[in-house]
Design a protein around this motif. Structure first.
Motif, PDB file in Angstrom:
ATOM      1  N   PHE A   1      81.236 -42.341  28.131  1.00 52.72           N
ATOM      2  CA  PHE A   1      79.795 -42.122  27.977  1.00 52.72           C
ATOM      3  C   PHE A   1      79.533 -40.887  27.115  1.00 52.72           C
ATOM      4  CE2 PHE A   1      75.970 -39.935  29.599  1.00 52.72           C
ATOM      5  CZ  PHE A   1      75.001 -40.887  29.325  1.00 52.72           C
ATOM      6  N   VAL A   2      80.239 -39.803  27.416  1.00 48.17           N
ATOM      7  CA  VAL A   2      80.070 -38.566  26.645  1.00 48.17           C
ATOM      8  C   VAL A   2      80.467 -38.800  25.186  1.00 48.17           C
ATOM      9  CG1 VAL A   2      80.853 -36.175  26.386  1.00 48.17           C
ATOM     10  CG2 VAL A   2      80.416 -37.108  28.666  1.00 48.17           C
ATOM     11  N   GLU A   3      81.541 -39.556  24.976  1.00 50.87           N
ATOM     12  CA  GLU A   3      81.985 -39.844  23.616  1.00 50.87           C
ATOM     13  C   GLU A   3      80.979 -40.735  22.893  1.00 50.87           C
ATOM     14  OE1 GLU A   3      84.300 -40.068  20.121  1.00 50.87           O
ATOM     15  OE2 GLU A   3      84.203 -38.640  21.781  1.00 50.87           O
ATOM     16  N   GLY A   4      80.417 -41.711  23.592  1.00 52.44           N
ATOM     17  CA  GLY A   4      79.424 -42.585  22.972  1.00 52.44           C
ATOM     18  C   GLY A   4      78.195 -41.816  22.519  1.00 52.44           C
ATOM     19  N   LEU A   5      77.753 -40.866  23.329  1.00 51.33           N
ATOM     20  CA  LEU A   5      76.629 -40.008  22.942  1.00 51.33           C
ATOM     21  C   LEU A   5      76.995 -39.157  21.723  1.00 51.33           C
ATOM     22  CD1 LEU A   5      75.301 -38.755  26.397  1.00 51.33           C
ATOM     23  CD2 LEU A   5      74.012 -40.091  24.734  1.00 51.33           C
ATOM     24  N   LYS A   6      78.213 -38.624  21.749  1.00 48.24           N
ATOM     25  CA  LYS A   6      78.665 -37.760  20.655  1.00 48.24           C
ATOM     26  C   LYS A   6      78.683 -38.519  19.336  1.00 48.24           C
ATOM     27  CE  LYS A   6      82.553 -34.778  19.317  1.00 48.24           C
ATOM     28  NZ  LYS A   6      83.905 -34.281  19.724  1.00 48.24           N
TER      29      LYS A   6
ATOM     30  N   ASN B   1      88.454 -52.150  29.760  1.00 44.89           N
ATOM     31  CA  ASN B   1      88.763 -50.741  29.527  1.00 44.89           C
ATOM     32  C   ASN B   1      87.518 -49.922  29.854  1.00 44.89           C
ATOM     33  OD1 ASN B   1      88.837 -48.184  27.950  1.00 44.89           O
ATOM     34  ND2 ASN B   1      90.812 -48.967  27.262  1.00 44.89           N
ATOM     35  N   TYR B   2      87.615 -49.083  30.883  1.00 39.33           N
ATOM     36  CA  TYR B   2      86.435 -48.354  31.351  1.00 39.33           C
ATOM     37  C   TYR B   2      85.985 -47.259  30.381  1.00 39.33           C
ATOM     38  CZ  TYR B   2      85.858 -50.695  35.790  1.00 39.33           C
ATOM     39  OH  TYR B   2      85.586 -51.635  36.746  1.00 39.33           O
ATOM     40  N   PHE B   3      86.893 -46.727  29.599  1.00 40.65           N
ATOM     41  CA  PHE B   3      86.492 -45.744  28.593  1.00 40.65           C
ATOM     42  C   PHE B   3      85.572 -46.416  27.565  1.00 40.65           C
ATOM     43  CE2 PHE B   3      86.949 -43.394  24.619  1.00 40.65           C
ATOM     44  CZ  PHE B   3      86.779 -42.088  25.030  1.00 40.65           C
ATOM     45  N   ASN B   4      85.974 -47.599  27.121  1.00 39.12           N
ATOM     46  CA  ASN B   4      85.149 -48.338  26.161  1.00 39.12           C
ATOM     47  C   ASN B   4      83.826 -48.774  26.775  1.00 39.12           C
ATOM     48  OD1 ASN B   4      87.122 -48.057  24.205  1.00 39.12           O
ATOM     49  ND2 ASN B   4      88.065 -50.039  24.629  1.00 39.12           N
ATOM     50  N   LEU B   5      83.851 -49.112  28.065  1.00 39.39           N
ATOM     51  CA  LEU B   5      82.617 -49.471  28.759  1.00 39.39           C
ATOM     52  C   LEU B   5      81.658 -48.280  28.772  1.00 39.39           C
ATOM     53  CD1 LEU B   5      81.332 -51.835  30.462  1.00 39.39           C
ATOM     54  CD2 LEU B   5      82.091 -50.564  32.481  1.00 39.39           C
ATOM     55  N   GLY B   6      82.203 -47.095  29.037  1.00 36.74           N
ATOM     56  CA  GLY B   6      81.392 -45.883  29.034  1.00 36.74           C
ATOM     57  C   GLY B   6      80.808 -45.587  27.660  1.00 36.74           C
ATOM     58  N   LYS B   7      81.604 -45.800  26.616  1.00 35.33           N
ATOM     59  CA  LYS B   7      81.106 -45.579  25.250  1.00 35.33           C
ATOM     60  C   LYS B   7      79.922 -46.491  24.954  1.00 35.33           C
ATOM     61  CE  LYS B   7      83.641 -45.124  21.630  1.00 35.33           C
ATOM     62  NZ  LYS B   7      84.666 -45.317  20.568  1.00 35.33           N
TER      63      LYS B   7
ATOM     64  N   SER C   1      96.338 -42.019  27.834  1.00 34.60           N
ATOM     65  CA  SER C   1      94.934 -41.764  28.176  1.00 34.60           C
ATOM     66  C   SER C   1      94.580 -40.310  27.937  1.00 34.60           C
ATOM     67  CB  SER C   1      94.687 -42.122  29.647  1.00 34.60           C
ATOM     68  OG  SER C   1      94.926 -43.493  29.860  1.00 34.60           O
ATOM     69  N   SER C   2      95.503 -39.389  28.274  1.00 35.06           N
ATOM     70  CA  SER C   2      95.263 -37.958  28.073  1.00 35.06           C
ATOM     71  C   SER C   2      95.125 -37.633  26.604  1.00 35.06           C
ATOM     72  CB  SER C   2      96.417 -37.148  28.687  1.00 35.06           C
ATOM     73  OG  SER C   2      96.494 -37.389  30.069  1.00 35.06           O
ATOM     74  N   GLU C   3      95.995 -38.263  25.781  1.00 32.95           N
ATOM     75  CA  GLU C   3      95.946 -38.009  24.350  1.00 32.95           C
ATOM     76  C   GLU C   3      94.616 -38.503  23.780  1.00 32.95           C
ATOM     77  OE1 GLU C   3      99.345 -39.918  22.711  1.00 32.95           O
ATOM     78  OE2 GLU C   3     100.750 -38.367  23.385  1.00 32.95           O
ATOM     79  N   GLU C   4      94.157 -39.672  24.274  1.00 32.78           N
ATOM     80  CA  GLU C   4      92.875 -40.205  23.817  1.00 32.78           C
ATOM     81  C   GLU C   4      91.735 -39.280  24.165  1.00 32.78           C
ATOM     82  OE1 GLU C   4      91.431 -43.806  25.722  1.00 32.78           O
ATOM     83  OE2 GLU C   4      90.662 -44.501  23.801  1.00 32.78           O
ATOM     84  N   THR C   5      91.793 -38.737  25.395  1.00 31.32           N
ATOM     85  CA  THR C   5      90.763 -37.812  25.845  1.00 31.32           C
ATOM     86  C   THR C   5      90.780 -36.540  25.006  1.00 31.32           C
ATOM     87  OG1 THR C   5      90.926 -38.673  28.081  1.00 31.32           O
ATOM     88  CG2 THR C   5      89.875 -36.528  27.812  1.00 31.32           C
ATOM     89  N   SER C   6      91.993 -36.032  24.714  1.00 34.74           N
ATOM     90  CA  SER C   6      92.116 -34.801  23.919  1.00 34.74           C
ATOM     91  C   SER C   6      91.544 -35.016  22.526  1.00 34.74           C
ATOM     92  CB  SER C   6      93.600 -34.393  23.829  1.00 34.74           C
ATOM     93  OG  SER C   6      94.084 -34.097  25.111  1.00 34.74           O
ATOM     94  N   ALA C   7      91.876 -36.195  21.958  1.00 36.86           N
ATOM     95  CA  ALA C   7      91.368 -36.497  20.618  1.00 36.86           C
ATOM     96  C   ALA C   7      89.840 -36.574  20.626  1.00 36.86           C
ATOM     97  CB  ALA C   7      91.946 -37.828  20.135  1.00 36.86           C
ATOM     98  N   THR C   8      89.315 -37.121  21.710  1.00 37.27           N
ATOM     99  CA  THR C   8      87.858 -37.212  21.854  1.00 37.27           C
ATOM    100  C   THR C   8      87.235 -35.842  21.894  1.00 37.27           C
ATOM    101  OG1 THR C   8      88.024 -39.301  23.042  1.00 37.27           O
ATOM    102  CG2 THR C   8      86.012 -38.034  23.352  1.00 37.27           C
ATOM    103  N   GLU C   9      87.853 -34.922  22.665  1.00 38.76           N
ATOM    104  CA  GLU C   9      87.300 -33.571  22.806  1.00 38.76           C
ATOM    105  C   GLU C   9      87.347 -32.800  21.501  1.00 38.76           C
ATOM    106  OE1 GLU C   9      89.576 -32.003  25.977  1.00 38.76           O
ATOM    107  OE2 GLU C   9      88.407 -32.972  27.548  1.00 38.76           O
ATOM    108  N   GLU C  10      88.406 -33.069  20.716  1.00 40.16           N
ATOM    109  CA  GLU C  10      88.511 -32.391  19.423  1.00 40.16           C
ATOM    110  C   GLU C  10      87.455 -32.901  18.465  1.00 40.16           C
ATOM    111  OE1 GLU C  10      92.456 -33.035  18.126  1.00 40.16           O
ATOM    112  OE2 GLU C  10      93.382 -31.816  19.670  1.00 40.16           O
TER     113      GLU C  10
END
Length: 382
Positions: free
Chosen positions: A93-98, A306-312, A373-382
């Motif tokens: 969700f945070v990534e989708g907003l970003k 994929n719940y990350f994609n659902l959130g996006k 999943s951690s790497e994906e999250t890190s890439a998102t934060e960057e």
């Protein structure tokens, strides 16, 4: 002599009259010029006033636009419980907003609240987010969405990780919500999951459907699972819990009675998945799960969303609402079409199962899955 004098007087009178007429003509011309000048001046003044007014309007419009651009939107988040799937939905969700230009700490301020699995906490959190005058609320999981819906009919609410919003009483229909709520459904592909169970466990005859009896959406999935299982010749047995303390005992009661366990995307079971696998795997009972996070915590396999994609996808909906480009009442509930197959190598080895050749490409170790999943999250934060 007198005659000559009379002629001179007459001529003088004519000259005098001519001069008078010239003088009168000059006065008329001067008055007309003054009137023209006055009219011109008045027109110029009116034109100037209109220009000034237009300038003021433009300035006010620009100021209003700048004020709107400078606005920091308050977004409240109510998440039912902490577990891999719901955490991934929030991160997405945070990534989708970003991706839509809304960044936490810049033009949005996110107030994240977790109810720790307590439905009464959901109500407290929902009231707080409303009292804080949030511009938009994200509700993660059905109980959280129900609490937020009860707290406000004005603030836009986007929900996610809710199987069937209409059946849960959150919207009029999933196609046309009709109020202040929209979002995304995590309706799991139950039939495909039953097919996966049969592919991996061709000798299975009886399965248990494990879920929390107090979760509306889990009951919906359980009914779907029962129908799908019976359609491929499997006998089913329901195994329900009402709180997390019951999980271990309920699973222990299944030992020797079933060939496999099916656990849908149930929040209580997902949060207690390590307890489920701790009992089931050593007893030789494979667990087919509703989503990948449950596989990471000891389940054998899933074919799920994929719940990350659902959130996006949910974040993109929220961005449209914030931008004034969408009305929740007219925004249909959205679904993910793509599914991922994931097989837990460690669980398969503990159970002594041989993975079919056609499924080998989906085999992962939990550590590798978590790291990705951690790497994906890190890439998102960057």
């Amino acid at each position: 002599m007198k005659k000559a004098l009379s002629m001179l007087l007459a001529m003088g009178l004519v000259v005098s009259m001519a001069a008078g007429c010239g003088s009168g003509g000059g006065s008329t011309e001067t008055s007309a010029s003054k009137e023209t000048s006055a009219a011109s001046t008045e027109g110029a003044s009116a034109e100037g006033a209109a220009t000034d007014a237009a300038g003021e309007d433009a300035t006010e419009a620009a100021s209003a636009a700048k004020a709107d651009t400078d606005k920091v939107y308050k977004i409240g988040v109510c998440q039912l419980v902490q577990h891999d799937a719901l955490d991934a939905a929030y991160e997405g969700f945070v990534e989708g907003l970003k991706e839509a230009g809304y960044v936490d700490g810049e033009n949005i301020q996110i107030d994240y609240q977790n109810a720790q699995g307590d439905q009464s906490n959901c109500s407290t959190i929902a009231s707080k987010l409303v009292n804080d005058q949030s511009d938009l609320i994200l509700a993660i999981a059905t109980p959280a969405a129900q609490a937020c819906a009860n707290a406000t009919e004005q603030i836009p609410i986007v929900l996610t990780a809710v199987t069937d919003p209409a059946a849960s009483g959150l919207v009029e229909t999933n196609e046309a919500p009709g109020a202040n709520i929209t979002g995304t459904s995590d309706l799991t592909p139950v039939k495909e999951q039953m097919d996966l169970l049969k592919e991996m466990l061709p000798d299975a005859k009886k399965i248990a459907i494990l879920y929390c009896s107090s979760e509306t959406n889990s009951k919906i999935q359980a009914d779907m699972a029962k129908e799908a299982a019976e359609a491929i010749g499997l006998e089913t047995q329901e195994a329900t819990v009402s709180n997390s303390n019951e999980i271990q005992q309920v699973v222990q009661n299944l030992v020797g009675k079933v060939d496999a366990i099916y656990a849908p995307t149930d929040n209580m079971i997902a949060a207690g998945m390590q307890t489920v696998s701790m009992v089931a795997n050593p007893a030789g009972i494979p667990i087919i799960c509703g989503e990948e996070g449950m596989v990471n915590n000891g389940g054998l396999a899933t074919r799920g969303i994929n719940y990350f994609n659902l959130g996006k996808q949910t974040g993109a909906q929220a961005a449209k609402i914030l931008a004034g480009e969408g009305d929740p009442a007219a925004m249909p509930i959205e679904y993910l079409k793509d599914v991922d197959t994931v097989i837990n190598k460690d669980a398969a080895e503990e159970l002594g199962l041989e993975i079919p050749a056609e499924l080998q490409e989906f085999v992962k170790t939990p550590a590798a899955t978590t790291e990705a999943s951690s790497e994906e999250t890190s890439a998102t934060e960057e």
